[in-house]
Write a protein that holds these residues in place. Structure first.
Motif, PDB file in Angstrom:
ATOM      1  N   LEU A   1       8.175  10.643  21.135  1.00 23.47           N
ATOM      2  CA  LEU A   1       8.324   9.539  20.184  1.00 23.47           C
ATOM      3  C   LEU A   1       6.985   8.851  19.982  1.00 23.47           C
ATOM      4  CD1 LEU A   1      11.605   7.734  21.286  1.00 23.47           C
ATOM      5  CD2 LEU A   1      11.241   9.035  19.205  1.00 23.47           C
ATOM      6  N   GLU A   2       6.734   8.467  18.753  1.00 18.46           N
ATOM      7  CA  GLU A   2       5.547   7.674  18.434  1.00 18.46           C
ATOM      8  C   GLU A   2       6.009   6.409  17.721  1.00 18.46           C
ATOM      9  OE1 GLU A   2       2.745   9.757  15.987  1.00 18.46           O
ATOM     10  OE2 GLU A   2       2.948  11.582  17.148  1.00 18.46           O
ATOM     11  N   LEU A   3       5.438   5.304  18.082  1.00 18.53           N
ATOM     12  CA  LEU A   3       5.720   4.032  17.432  1.00 18.53           C
ATOM     13  C   LEU A   3       4.416   3.490  16.879  1.00 18.53           C
ATOM     14  CD1 LEU A   3       7.748   1.746  16.802  1.00 18.53           C
ATOM     15  CD2 LEU A   3       7.111   0.745  19.007  1.00 18.53           C
ATOM     16  N   GLU A   4       4.412   3.150  15.609  1.00 22.56           N
ATOM     17  CA  GLU A   4       3.204   2.628  14.961  1.00 22.56           C
ATOM     18  C   GLU A   4       3.549   1.291  14.313  1.00 22.56           C
ATOM     19  OE1 GLU A   4       0.230   3.912  11.305  1.00 22.56           O
ATOM     20  OE2 GLU A   4       1.468   5.431  12.264  1.00 22.56           O
ATOM     21  N   LEU A   5       2.746   0.289  14.582  1.00 22.26           N
ATOM     22  CA  LEU A   5       2.886  -1.023  13.971  1.00 22.26           C
ATOM     23  C   LEU A   5       1.586  -1.335  13.263  1.00 22.26           C
ATOM     24  CD1 LEU A   5       4.471  -3.651  13.538  1.00 22.26           C
ATOM     25  CD2 LEU A   5       3.516  -4.463  15.711  1.00 22.26           C
ATOM     26  N   PHE A   6       1.668  -1.704  11.992  1.00 18.92           N
ATOM     27  CA  PHE A   6       0.480  -1.934  11.186  1.00 18.92           C
ATOM     28  C   PHE A   6       0.615  -3.260  10.472  1.00 18.92           C
ATOM     29  CE2 PHE A   6      -1.696  -1.648   7.081  1.00 18.92           C
ATOM     30  CZ  PHE A   6      -2.965  -1.279   7.472  1.00 18.92           C
ATOM     31  N   ASN A   7      -0.472  -4.026  10.429  1.00 19.68           N
ATOM     32  CA  ASN A   7      -0.495  -5.292   9.689  1.00 19.68           C
ATOM     33  C   ASN A   7      -1.870  -5.453   9.069  1.00 19.68           C
ATOM     34  OD1 ASN A   7      -0.088  -7.799   8.624  1.00 19.68           O
ATOM     35  ND2 ASN A   7      -0.172  -8.876  10.578  1.00 19.68           N
ATOM     36  N   GLN A   8      -1.892  -5.747   7.778  1.00 22.52           N
ATOM     37  CA  GLN A   8      -3.152  -5.974   7.081  1.00 22.52           C
ATOM     38  C   GLN A   8      -2.955  -7.168   6.161  1.00 22.52           C
ATOM     39  OE1 GLN A   8      -4.325  -2.800   4.490  1.00 22.52           O
ATOM     40  NE2 GLN A   8      -6.321  -3.678   4.099  1.00 22.52           N
ATOM     41  N   SER A   9      -3.920  -8.061   6.153  1.00 24.55           N
ATOM     42  CA  SER A   9      -3.864  -9.245   5.305  1.00 24.55           C
ATOM     43  C   SER A   9      -5.221  -9.467   4.661  1.00 24.55           C
ATOM     44  CB  SER A   9      -3.513 -10.490   6.124  1.00 24.55           C
ATOM     45  OG  SER A   9      -2.240 -10.353   6.692  1.00 24.55           O
ATOM     46  N   SER A  10      -5.195  -9.975   3.447  1.00 29.58           N
ATOM     47  CA  SER A  10      -6.439 -10.352   2.781  1.00 29.58           C
ATOM     48  C   SER A  10      -6.166 -11.570   1.916  1.00 29.58           C
ATOM     49  CB  SER A  10      -6.977  -9.200   1.920  1.00 29.58           C
ATOM     50  OG  SER A  10      -6.081  -8.918   0.866  1.00 29.58           O
ATOM     51  N   SER A  11      -7.217 -12.345   1.687  1.00 28.10           N
ATOM     52  CA  SER A  11      -7.072 -13.524   0.838  1.00 28.10           C
ATOM     53  C   SER A  11      -8.378 -13.794   0.118  1.00 28.10           C
ATOM     54  CB  SER A  11      -6.649 -14.745   1.657  1.00 28.10           C
ATOM     55  OG  SER A  11      -7.649 -15.057   2.610  1.00 28.10           O
ATOM     56  N   LEU A  12      -8.243 -14.463  -1.006  1.00 20.86           N
ATOM     57  CA  LEU A  12      -9.391 -14.852  -1.822  1.00 20.86           C
ATOM     58  C   LEU A  12      -9.158 -16.283  -2.268  1.00 20.86           C
ATOM     59  CD1 LEU A  12     -11.962 -14.141  -3.518  1.00 20.86           C
ATOM     60  CD2 LEU A  12     -10.386 -13.488  -5.337  1.00 20.86           C
ATOM     61  N   VAL A  13     -10.188 -17.093  -2.160  1.00 23.45           N
ATOM     62  CA  VAL A  13     -10.078 -18.486  -2.576  1.00 23.45           C
ATOM     63  C   VAL A  13     -11.202 -18.781  -3.557  1.00 23.45           C
ATOM     64  CG1 VAL A  13     -10.120 -20.878  -1.780  1.00 23.45           C
ATOM     65  CG2 VAL A  13      -9.091 -19.120  -0.360  1.00 23.45           C
ATOM     66  N   ASN A  14     -10.849 -19.445  -4.649  1.00 14.99           N
ATOM     67  CA  ASN A  14     -11.805 -19.924  -5.648  1.00 14.99           C
ATOM     68  C   ASN A  14     -12.630 -18.814  -6.300  1.00 14.99           C
ATOM     69  OD1 ASN A  14     -10.969 -22.553  -5.219  1.00 14.99           O
ATOM     70  ND2 ASN A  14     -12.456 -22.868  -3.583  1.00 14.99           N
ATOM     71  N   GLY A  15     -11.970 -17.897  -6.957  1.00 10.46           N
ATOM     72  CA  GLY A  15     -12.643 -16.885  -7.762  1.00 10.46           C
ATOM     73  C   GLY A  15     -12.614 -17.318  -9.226  1.00 10.46           C
ATOM     74  N   SER A  16     -13.488 -16.779 -10.047  1.00 11.76           N
ATOM     75  CA  SER A  16     -13.481 -17.152 -11.456  1.00 11.76           C
ATOM     76  C   SER A  16     -12.956 -15.998 -12.300  1.00 11.76           C
ATOM     77  CB  SER A  16     -14.883 -17.555 -11.918  1.00 11.76           C
ATOM     78  OG  SER A  16     -15.746 -16.456 -11.828  1.00 11.76           O
ATOM     79  N   LEU A  17     -12.313 -16.338 -13.410  1.00 14.50           N
ATOM     80  CA  LEU A  17     -11.723 -15.375 -14.327  1.00 14.50           C
ATOM     81  C   LEU A  17     -12.182 -15.683 -15.740  1.00 14.50           C
ATOM     82  CD1 LEU A  17      -8.086 -15.773 -13.022  1.00 14.50           C
ATOM     83  CD2 LEU A  17      -9.565 -13.861 -12.528  1.00 14.50           C
ATOM     84  N   GLU A  18     -12.461 -14.653 -16.523  1.00 12.40           N
ATOM     85  CA  GLU A  18     -12.766 -14.843 -17.940  1.00 12.40           C
ATOM     86  C   GLU A  18     -12.229 -13.639 -18.687  1.00 12.40           C
ATOM     87  OE1 GLU A  18     -16.751 -14.897 -20.365  1.00 12.40           O
ATOM     88  OE2 GLU A  18     -16.490 -16.798 -19.303  1.00 12.40           O
ATOM     89  N   THR A  19     -11.468 -13.896 -19.744  1.00 13.29           N
ATOM     90  CA  THR A  19     -10.795 -12.823 -20.461  1.00 13.29           C
ATOM     91  C   THR A  19     -10.828 -13.080 -21.956  1.00 13.29           C
ATOM     92  OG1 THR A  19      -9.295 -12.578 -18.603  1.00 13.29           O
ATOM     93  CG2 THR A  19      -8.613 -11.567 -20.656  1.00 13.29           C
TER      94      THR A  19
END
Length: 174
Positions: A1-19
């Motif tokens: 048996l193999e048990l795998e636990l994975f967690n990944q998080s990312s965040s971004l604060v104060n980015g600019s957008l122009e469209t």
């Protein structure tokens, strides 16, 4: 048996957008106030001596995305402040089999459920505030279930692969 636990998080604060949608429309610019994403999954994999259950894999996953942003249209004193959250819960069961030496196949079932929440507020020069539904309709949910099977036959120097997938889905919202 193999048990795998994975967690990944990312965040971004104060980015600019122009469209700009097309050359004849005005630009609108904005601020991505906060954006975050996370993925967590738990995978359990087992191997056996059985030809019909060579490997069995079960996985549970939870993916969350959120985004807060504000826009201001060029030449218009109007701001749009929006917030969105999407959460996807999933599970899958996969079985790898090899009943005879030249025939192998993988079969399984997947299930996913999505929950959407979004809202938007418009503010103008006269401090008029109006509420809007945002990108997604209120209390939107979507779910899908799939059954699949992929077979491989090795005959002499010829490899044949064939399979199928059946999928059903449902959507609901206010």
């Amino acid at each position: 048996l193999e048990l795998e636990l994975f967690n990944q998080s990312s965040s971004l604060v104060n980015g600019s957008l122009e469209t700009q949608i097309e050359p004849s429309t005005p630009f609108y610019g904005g601020q991505l106030d906060a954006s975050s994403r996370s993925l967590t999954y738990l995978k359990l994999r087992g191997r056996t001596n059985s030809r019909w259950f060579k490997q069995v894999t079960f996985q549970l996953s939870d993916q969350q995305q959120s985004q807060d942003r504000s826009f201001r249209w060029q030449n218009i004193d109007l701001d749009r402040i929006a917030s969105e959250q999407v959460r996807t819960l999933g599970s899958s069961l996969e079985v790898q089999s090899s009943p005879i030496r030249y025939w192998q196949f993988v079969s399984g079932v997947d299930f996913y459920a999505d929950q959407f929440q979004s809202q938007a507020t418009y503010k103008g020069a006269a401090s008029i505030v109006s509420e809007d539904r945002g990108t997604y309709v209120p209390n939107a949910m979507a779910s899908q279930v799939s059954l699949f099977s992929l077979h491989t036959l090795d005959l002499l120097k010829l490899r044949l692969s064939f399979g199928g997938r059946a999928q059903a889905f449902d959507q609901s919202y206010d």
